[in-house]
Design an enzyme around this catalytic site. Structure first.
Site, PDB file in Angstrom:
ATOM      1  N   GLY A  47       0.862  -1.181   0.000  1.00 31.28           N
ATOM      2  CA  GLY A  47       0.000   0.000   0.000  1.00 31.28           C
ATOM      3  C   GLY A  47       0.887   1.215   0.000  1.00 31.28           C
ATOM      4  N   GLU A  48       0.614   2.133   0.882  1.00 34.16           N
ATOM      5  CA  GLU A  48       1.427   3.346   0.967  1.00 34.16           C
ATOM      6  C   GLU A  48       2.007   3.415   2.381  1.00 34.16           C
ATOM      7  OE1 GLU A  48       1.967   4.909  -1.849  1.00 34.16           O
ATOM      8  OE2 GLU A  48       3.423   6.103  -0.746  1.00 34.16           O
ATOM      9  N   SER A  49       3.314   3.254   2.464  1.00 34.69           N
ATOM     10  CA  SER A  49       3.945   3.141   3.780  1.00 34.69           C
ATOM     11  C   SER A  49       3.730   4.384   4.638  1.00 34.69           C
ATOM     12  CB  SER A  49       5.437   2.842   3.622  1.00 34.69           C
ATOM     13  OG  SER A  49       6.050   3.797   2.789  1.00 34.69           O
ATOM     14  N   CYS A  79       6.117  -5.289   0.280  1.00 37.51           N
ATOM     15  CA  CYS A  79       6.201  -3.977  -0.353  1.00 37.51           C
ATOM     16  C   CYS A  79       6.187  -2.845   0.687  1.00 37.51           C
ATOM     17  CB  CYS A  79       5.108  -3.852  -1.409  1.00 37.51           C
ATOM     18  SG  CYS A  79       5.503  -2.631  -2.644  1.00 37.51           S
ATOM     19  N   ARG A 106      12.717   3.310  -1.340  1.00 40.90           N
ATOM     20  CA  ARG A 106      11.301   3.357  -1.758  1.00 40.90           C
ATOM     21  C   ARG A 106      11.198   3.684  -3.243  1.00 40.90           C
ATOM     22  NH1 ARG A 106       7.778   7.486   1.239  1.00 40.90           N
ATOM     23  NH2 ARG A 106       6.180   6.430   0.020  1.00 40.90           N
ATOM     24  N   ILE A 133       4.868  -3.501  -7.744  1.00 34.78           N
ATOM     25  CA  ILE A 133       4.056  -2.294  -7.955  1.00 34.78           C
ATOM     26  C   ILE A 133       4.695  -1.134  -7.196  1.00 34.78           C
ATOM     27  CG2 ILE A 133       1.783  -1.220  -7.701  1.00 34.78           C
ATOM     28  CD1 ILE A 133       0.622  -4.107  -7.614  1.00 34.78           C
ATOM     29  N   ARG A 134       5.224  -0.196  -7.924  1.00 39.74           N
ATOM     30  CA  ARG A 134       5.949   0.932  -7.308  1.00 39.74           C
ATOM     31  C   ARG A 134       6.799   0.416  -6.124  1.00 39.74           C
ATOM     32  NH1 ARG A 134       4.619   5.762  -5.852  1.00 39.74           N
ATOM     33  NH2 ARG A 134       2.868   5.235  -4.542  1.00 39.74           N
ATOM     34  N   HIS A 169       4.637  -8.607  -4.501  1.00 33.84           N
ATOM     35  CA  HIS A 169       3.313  -8.893  -3.930  1.00 33.84           C
ATOM     36  C   HIS A 169       2.888 -10.346  -4.148  1.00 33.84           C
ATOM     37  CE1 HIS A 169       1.827  -4.730  -3.113  1.00 33.84           C
ATOM     38  NE2 HIS A 169       2.786  -4.428  -3.977  1.00 33.84           N
ATOM     39  N   GLU A 171       0.661 -11.901  -2.735  1.00 35.08           N
ATOM     40  CA  GLU A 171      -0.797 -12.036  -2.579  1.00 35.08           C
ATOM     41  C   GLU A 171      -1.540 -11.737  -3.888  1.00 35.08           C
ATOM     42  OE1 GLU A 171       0.984  -9.534  -1.762  1.00 35.08           O
ATOM     43  OE2 GLU A 171      -0.131  -7.662  -1.981  1.00 35.08           O
TER      44      GLU A 171
HETATM   45  N1  GLN Z   1       5.529   2.849  -3.053  1.00 37.54           N
HETATM   46  C1  GLN Z   1       4.879   2.395  -1.874  1.00 37.54           C
HETATM   47  C2  GLN Z   1       5.477   3.031  -0.620  1.00 37.54           C
HETATM   48  O1  GLN Z   1       6.458   3.671  -0.705  1.00 37.54           O
HETATM   49  C3  GLN Z   1       4.937   0.894  -1.757  1.00 37.54           C
HETATM   50  C4  GLN Z   1       4.221   0.286  -2.917  1.00 37.54           C
HETATM   51  C5  GLN Z   1       3.453  -0.958  -2.602  1.00 37.54           C
HETATM   52  O2  GLN Z   1       3.269  -1.334  -1.444  1.00 37.54           O
HETATM   53  N2  GLN Z   1       2.920  -1.555  -3.632  1.00 37.54           N
HETATM   54  O3  GLN Z   1       4.929   2.886   0.434  1.00 37.54           O
END
Ligand code: GLN
Length: 190
Positions: A47-49, A79, A106, A133-134, A169, A171
């Site tokens: 997700g977004e840390s 991630c 990151r 993913i990113r 990921h 999952e």
């Molecule tokens: N770019 C996200 C972050 O810095 C991590 C990306 C992800 O969890 N898919 O938190």
């Protein structure tokens, strides 16, 4: 076994599905009162840390979870979850749990390569379909950390004692072997 999946933000439902398919009991953790001491292991999803770190603190979960991880509770971070576990981030002044002896970058693949998949040789499993993913990657590791997978020379999966972390990921694929590997860790810890 009973696995707590942090459900504050991000791809938590997919982790729940994977764990349920493997026959485990799952508990979503949103509030401090959800973080009970009957959990055999926990999952920190992607997700977004920054958002997850903020919510963990706002909900009063941050310190108890950090202590539990330090005390040996098995944890699987994917991630953003890897970012939360890292001891140091190269391109972010924040440190969250800081329990994984690794330096993590990151959004390490830039915009062009923001999302991709690759077949990786994951040490305990053999070839594994990895979805990024990113994604971050692990720039360097310290004592006690075992490298489990690399992609083009960068570390993308690692284990240190009770902590398992992937930049990708597991999952989001139908391949449940990474979750099964984590559950073996949980069983060992019990
Ligand atoms: N770019 C996200 C972050 O810095 C991590 C990306 C992800 O969890 N898919 O938190």
């Amino acid at each position: 076994m009973k696995i707590g999946v942090f459900a504050l933000q991000g791809a938590f439902i997919e982790h729940e599905r994977a764990l349920l398919s493997l026959g485990e009991e799952v508990k979503e953790i949103r509030l401090l009162s959800d973080f009970t001491n009957d959990l055999d292991g926990i999952v920190l999803p992607g997700g977004e840390s920054t958002v997850q770190g903020k919510l963990l603190k706002e909900e009063g979960l941050f310190e108890p979870v950090k202590k539990a991880i330090e005390g040996g509770l098995p944890v699987f971070g994917t991630c953003a979850g890897l970012i939360l576990l890292a001891k140091k981030l190269t391109n972010d002044p924040n440190v969250y749990f800081g329990t994984l002896n690794a330096t993590v970058k990151r959004n390490a693949y830039g915009r062009q390569l923001g999302s991709f998949s690759a077949s990786l040789n994951v040490k305990p499993l053999g070839f594994y379909p990895a979805v990024f993913i990113r994604a971050p990657y692990i720039e360097s590791i310290g004592k006690g950390v075992e490298i489990l997978a690399e992609h083009e020379g960068k570390i993308v999966a690692a284990r240190q004692a009770n902590m398992l972390a992937t930049a990708f990921h597991p999952e989001l694929t139908d391949d449940l072997r990474m979750h099964a590997y984590f559950l073996d860790m949980v069983r060992e810890a019990k």
